[in-house]
Scaffold this motif. Structure first.
Motif, PDB file in Angstrom:
ATOM      1  N   LYS A  63      34.227  36.010 100.898  1.00 24.03           N
ATOM      2  CA  LYS A  63      35.128  37.162 100.996  1.00 24.03           C
ATOM      3  C   LYS A  63      35.828  37.215 102.357  1.00 24.03           C
ATOM      4  O   LYS A  63      37.000  37.572 102.429  1.00 24.03           O
ATOM      5  CB  LYS A  63      34.359  38.454 100.764  1.00 24.03           C
ATOM      6  CG  LYS A  63      33.812  38.616  99.377  1.00 24.03           C
ATOM      7  CD  LYS A  63      33.052  39.943  99.286  1.00 24.03           C
ATOM      8  CE  LYS A  63      32.069  39.947  98.172  1.00 24.03           C
ATOM      9  NZ  LYS A  63      31.238  41.146  98.154  1.00 24.03           N
ATOM     10  N   GLY A  64      35.093  36.887 103.423  1.00 24.00           N
ATOM     11  CA  GLY A  64      35.673  36.949 104.767  1.00 24.00           C
ATOM     12  C   GLY A  64      36.872  36.032 104.920  1.00 24.00           C
ATOM     13  O   GLY A  64      37.881  36.400 105.527  1.00 24.00           O
ATOM     14  N   LEU A  66      38.884  34.974 102.489  1.00 27.50           N
ATOM     15  CA  LEU A  66      39.987  35.553 101.715  1.00 27.50           C
ATOM     16  C   LEU A  66      40.608  36.743 102.440  1.00 27.50           C
ATOM     17  O   LEU A  66      41.832  36.855 102.536  1.00 27.50           O
ATOM     18  CB  LEU A  66      39.486  35.974 100.327  1.00 27.50           C
ATOM     19  CG  LEU A  66      38.998  34.854  99.411  1.00 27.50           C
ATOM     20  CD1 LEU A  66      38.354  35.437  98.162  1.00 27.50           C
ATOM     21  CD2 LEU A  66      40.119  33.906  99.050  1.00 27.50           C
ATOM     22  N   GLN A  67      39.770  37.628 102.966  1.00 23.99           N
ATOM     23  CA  GLN A  67      40.270  38.809 103.677  1.00 23.99           C
ATOM     24  C   GLN A  67      41.091  38.407 104.907  1.00 23.99           C
ATOM     25  O   GLN A  67      42.171  38.945 105.131  1.00 23.99           O
ATOM     26  CB  GLN A  67      39.098  39.706 104.095  1.00 23.99           C
ATOM     27  CG  GLN A  67      39.539  41.033 104.678  1.00 23.99           C
ATOM     28  CD  GLN A  67      40.273  41.894 103.661  1.00 23.99           C
ATOM     29  OE1 GLN A  67      39.845  42.062 102.527  1.00 23.99           O
ATOM     30  NE2 GLN A  67      41.404  42.439 104.064  1.00 23.99           N
ATOM     31  N   ASN A  68      40.598  37.455 105.676  1.00 21.06           N
ATOM     32  CA  ASN A  68      41.331  36.996 106.866  1.00 21.06           C
ATOM     33  C   ASN A  68      42.671  36.382 106.501  1.00 21.06           C
ATOM     34  O   ASN A  68      43.679  36.622 107.175  1.00 21.06           O
ATOM     35  CB  ASN A  68      40.489  36.002 107.669  1.00 21.06           C
ATOM     36  CG  ASN A  68      39.310  36.659 108.339  1.00 21.06           C
ATOM     37  OD1 ASN A  68      39.268  37.865 108.533  1.00 21.06           O
ATOM     38  ND2 ASN A  68      38.320  35.853 108.683  1.00 21.06           N
ATOM     39  N   ARG A  69      42.690  35.578 105.441  1.00 22.87           N
ATOM     40  CA  ARG A  69      43.956  34.971 105.002  1.00 22.87           C
ATOM     41  C   ARG A  69      44.939  36.046 104.547  1.00 22.87           C
ATOM     42  O   ARG A  69      46.121  35.994 104.871  1.00 22.87           O
ATOM     43  CB  ARG A  69      43.717  33.983 103.853  1.00 22.87           C
ATOM     44  CG  ARG A  69      43.017  32.706 104.214  1.00 22.87           C
ATOM     45  CD  ARG A  69      43.801  31.822 105.203  1.00 22.87           C
ATOM     46  NE  ARG A  69      45.144  31.525 104.838  1.00 22.87           N
ATOM     47  CZ  ARG A  69      45.576  30.440 104.213  1.00 22.87           C
ATOM     48  NH1 ARG A  69      44.728  29.511 103.868  1.00 22.87           N
ATOM     49  NH2 ARG A  69      46.854  30.262 103.930  1.00 22.87           N
ATOM     50  N   LEU A  70      44.455  37.027 103.799  1.00 20.61           N
ATOM     51  CA  LEU A  70      45.326  38.096 103.311  1.00 20.61           C
ATOM     52  C   LEU A  70      45.886  38.926 104.454  1.00 20.61           C
ATOM     53  O   LEU A  70      47.062  39.295 104.445  1.00 20.61           O
ATOM     54  CB  LEU A  70      44.577  38.978 102.313  1.00 20.61           C
ATOM     55  CG  LEU A  70      44.298  38.315 100.964  1.00 20.61           C
ATOM     56  CD1 LEU A  70      43.249  39.098 100.191  1.00 20.61           C
ATOM     57  CD2 LEU A  70      45.581  38.167 100.163  1.00 20.61           C
ATOM     58  N   GLU A  71      45.059  39.217 105.460  1.00 24.04           N
ATOM     59  CA  GLU A  71      45.515  40.007 106.603  1.00 24.04           C
ATOM     60  C   GLU A  71      46.590  39.277 107.397  1.00 24.04           C
ATOM     61  O   GLU A  71      47.481  39.911 107.968  1.00 24.04           O
ATOM     62  CB  GLU A  71      44.333  40.359 107.501  1.00 24.04           C
ATOM     63  CG  GLU A  71      43.410  41.398 106.885  1.00 24.04           C
ATOM     64  CD  GLU A  71      42.141  41.630 107.677  1.00 24.04           C
ATOM     65  OE1 GLU A  71      41.951  41.009 108.746  1.00 24.04           O
ATOM     66  OE2 GLU A  71      41.307  42.440 107.204  1.00 24.04           O
ATOM     67  N   GLN A  98      44.142  38.006  96.501  1.00 25.92           N
ATOM     68  CA  GLN A  98      43.795  39.430  96.445  1.00 25.92           C
ATOM     69  C   GLN A  98      42.986  39.731  95.186  1.00 25.92           C
ATOM     70  O   GLN A  98      41.961  40.413  95.249  1.00 25.92           O
ATOM     71  CB  GLN A  98      45.060  40.291  96.472  1.00 25.92           C
ATOM     72  CG  GLN A  98      44.788  41.784  96.392  1.00 25.92           C
ATOM     73  CD  GLN A  98      44.067  42.321  97.612  1.00 25.92           C
ATOM     74  OE1 GLN A  98      44.390  41.950  98.727  1.00 25.92           O
ATOM     75  NE2 GLN A  98      43.097  43.182  97.403  1.00 25.92           N
ATOM     76  N   LEU A 101      39.509  38.277  95.532  1.00 29.54           N
ATOM     77  CA  LEU A 101      38.711  39.095  96.439  1.00 29.54           C
ATOM     78  C   LEU A 101      38.220  40.367  95.749  1.00 29.54           C
ATOM     79  O   LEU A 101      37.053  40.741  95.872  1.00 29.54           O
ATOM     80  CB  LEU A 101      39.505  39.442  97.701  1.00 29.54           C
ATOM     81  CG  LEU A 101      38.802  40.316  98.727  1.00 29.54           C
ATOM     82  CD1 LEU A 101      37.538  39.642  99.251  1.00 29.54           C
ATOM     83  CD2 LEU A 101      39.763  40.635  99.877  1.00 29.54           C
ATOM     84  N   SER A 105      34.357  41.333  95.060  1.00 29.62           N
ATOM     85  CA  SER A 105      33.834  42.593  95.597  1.00 29.62           C
ATOM     86  C   SER A 105      33.224  43.464  94.506  1.00 29.62           C
ATOM     87  O   SER A 105      32.251  44.174  94.742  1.00 29.62           O
ATOM     88  CB  SER A 105      34.932  43.367  96.320  1.00 29.62           C
ATOM     89  OG  SER A 105      35.383  42.634  97.442  1.00 29.62           O
TER      90      SER A 105
END
Length: 141
Positions: A63-64, A66-71, A98, A101, A105
């Motif tokens: 998840k981390g 994916l979240q970093n790439r999305l941000e 997204q 992720l 989640s």
């Protein structure tokens, strides 16, 4: 018409320290898109490895990441090509990072297919189109 769903990808394959990715054609609209390969389980990534000349190593899709790439994505569309059998497969199902992720989640076993990648023989790269879209979204290398 019901949307197609596939198993949530849990793994990526690394070539050294880099996640491998399908090569994408340039976008006619100027919209940037980046893809990675994702695999739901050992059997799909083993099949891909058998059909690749690279020495690939499985690694968890977390998840981390994916979240970093999305941000950091800005206007770039980020997608995951799911359970490809080989690096030159004719068509691939893909989902946005997204939606992957969110599925992870929510501990959902499935994610909706949002994009279709179709191999362009002369270039050996993929054309990308949104599912349900009339006009293909062509993406960059």
């Amino acid at each position: 018409m019901n949307a197609k769903s596939v198993e949530v990808p849990n793994y990526v394959l690394l070539d050294r320290a880099e996640r491998i990715a399908p090569e994408l054609l340039p976008s006619e609209s100027g919209q940037n898109c980046v893809a990675i390969y994702g695999f739901s389980d050992k059997q799909p990534y083993d099949a891909f490895c058998e059909n690749s000349e690279l020495a690939l190593t499985p690694y968890p899709l977390v998840k981390g990441y994916l979240q970093n790439r999305l941000e950091a994505a800005g206007d770039t569309i980020l997608i995951v090509a799911i359970d490809a059998a080989s690096p030159d497969q004719t068509t691939l199902d893909a989902a946005t990072m997204q939606s992957v992720l969110v599925a992870m989640s929510q501990q959902s076993p499935l994610v909706e297919v949002t994009h279709r990648l179709t191999r362009d023989d002369p270039s050996n790269a993929y054309r990308v189109e949104e599912c349900g879209s009339v006009v293909p979204l062509r993406l960059f290398k």
